[in-house]
Design a protein around this motif. Sequence first.
Motif, PDB file in Angstrom:
ATOM      1  N   LYS A   1       0.962  -1.256  -0.037  1.00 55.36           N
ATOM      2  CA  LYS A   1      -0.156  -0.055  -0.056  1.00 55.36           C
ATOM      3  C   LYS A   1       0.975   1.268  -0.095  1.00 55.36           C
ATOM      4  CE  LYS A   1      -4.377  -1.646   1.840  1.00 55.36           C
ATOM      5  NZ  LYS A   1      -5.208  -1.139   1.170  1.00 55.36           N
ATOM      6  N   ALA A   2       0.322   2.374  -0.707  1.00 47.99           N
ATOM      7  CA  ALA A   2       1.187   3.746  -0.835  1.00 47.99           C
ATOM      8  C   ALA A   2       1.213   3.805   0.502  1.00 47.99           C
ATOM      9  CB  ALA A   2       0.403   4.453  -1.682  1.00 47.99           C
ATOM     10  N   ARG A   3       0.456   3.932   1.605  1.00 48.75           N
ATOM     11  CA  ARG A   3       0.779   4.530   2.666  1.00 48.75           C
ATOM     12  C   ARG A   3       1.858   4.040   3.338  1.00 48.75           C
ATOM     13  NH1 ARG A   3      -4.395   3.542   6.377  1.00 48.75           N
ATOM     14  NH2 ARG A   3      -5.401   4.345   4.470  1.00 48.75           N
ATOM     15  N   TRP A   4       2.249   2.811   3.264  1.00 46.09           N
ATOM     16  CA  TRP A   4       3.550   2.456   3.922  1.00 46.09           C
ATOM     17  C   TRP A   4       4.532   2.769   3.195  1.00 46.09           C
ATOM     18  CZ3 TRP A   4       2.621   0.984   8.317  1.00 46.09           C
ATOM     19  CH2 TRP A   4       1.268   0.612   8.912  1.00 46.09           C
ATOM     20  N   ILE A   5       4.523   2.818   1.863  1.00 49.20           N
ATOM     21  CA  ILE A   5       5.725   3.545   0.983  1.00 49.20           C
ATOM     22  C   ILE A   5       5.954   5.007   1.676  1.00 49.20           C
ATOM     23  CG2 ILE A   5       6.539   4.130  -1.163  1.00 49.20           C
ATOM     24  CD1 ILE A   5       4.754   1.522  -2.211  1.00 49.20           C
TER      25      ILE A   5
ATOM     26  N   ILE B   1       1.149  12.274   7.347  1.00 52.83           N
ATOM     27  CA  ILE B   1       0.023  11.876   7.233  1.00 52.83           C
ATOM     28  C   ILE B   1      -0.750  12.701   6.216  1.00 52.83           C
ATOM     29  CG2 ILE B   1      -2.363  11.937   8.500  1.00 52.83           C
ATOM     30  CD1 ILE B   1      -0.692  11.448  11.195  1.00 52.83           C
ATOM     31  N   SER B   2      -0.525  13.787   6.205  1.00 50.10           N
ATOM     32  CA  SER B   2      -0.963  14.874   4.923  1.00 50.10           C
ATOM     33  C   SER B   2      -0.689  14.262   3.806  1.00 50.10           C
ATOM     34  CB  SER B   2      -0.300  16.228   5.194  1.00 50.10           C
ATOM     35  OG  SER B   2      -0.737  17.065   4.099  1.00 50.10           O
ATOM     36  N   ALA B   3       0.454  13.786   3.539  1.00 47.01           N
ATOM     37  CA  ALA B   3       1.102  13.129   2.072  1.00 47.01           C
ATOM     38  C   ALA B   3       0.158  12.007   1.911  1.00 47.01           C
ATOM     39  CB  ALA B   3       2.499  12.683   2.128  1.00 47.01           C
ATOM     40  N   ILE B   4      -0.094  11.143   2.854  1.00 43.74           N
ATOM     41  CA  ILE B   4      -1.055   9.959   2.724  1.00 43.74           C
ATOM     42  C   ILE B   4      -2.197  10.233   2.041  1.00 43.74           C
ATOM     43  CG2 ILE B   4      -1.870   7.920   3.815  1.00 43.74           C
ATOM     44  CD1 ILE B   4       0.674   7.795   5.480  1.00 43.74           C
ATOM     45  N   ILE B   5      -2.953  11.367   2.787  1.00 45.87           N
ATOM     46  CA  ILE B   5      -4.183  11.523   2.755  1.00 45.87           C
ATOM     47  C   ILE B   5      -4.239  12.064   1.190  1.00 45.87           C
ATOM     48  CG2 ILE B   5      -6.003  13.267   3.037  1.00 45.87           C
ATOM     49  CD1 ILE B   5      -5.278  13.176   6.013  1.00 45.87           C
TER      50      ILE B   5
END
Length: 156
Positions: free
Chosen positions: A2-6, A57-61
């Motif tokens: 998942k992108a959030r982990w990357i 967190i902002s980048a993930i969102i």
Amino acid sequence: MKARWIITAVSAALFFGGSLLTSLRDPWFQNLQRPDWLTFEFLIPFIWIFVWACATISAIIVWERSSKRSRPWYLMGIYAAIALLTSIYSPIVVEFRSLIGGLIVGGLATVLVYILAFLVKPISQKASWLFLPYALWGPIGTYLTWLLIQLNPGVS
């Protein structure tokens, strides 16, 4: 994966990479004259952890709220530039003994935060608001670096 982990892994690598490259406990840095009001210096690492977590967190969102057809790669590039500039502050200041270099990279990162907060607002107001800690702390850190230059003439 998942992108959030990357995004989290890249963010953590940049955050801890800057810390591993140098230490602000360096005797040269520790012997710099500081302003009398700087009584909370021990809290600065914790402040940065919070600021960094909010930006991550902002980048993930932003990534997850954008469509697969129009991924905001340019925005991720700005996130990465902010992270890189922030992470090289300590190595520039301590290894190169350059407070002016620190002032430049810290100030530039802060300006990029304001720009990115504006750019991500149409994608997610929450992602934009998550820049508030950096937007508040960045000028304080930049001002503090400027004060170190003033208090330690000939060192910058």
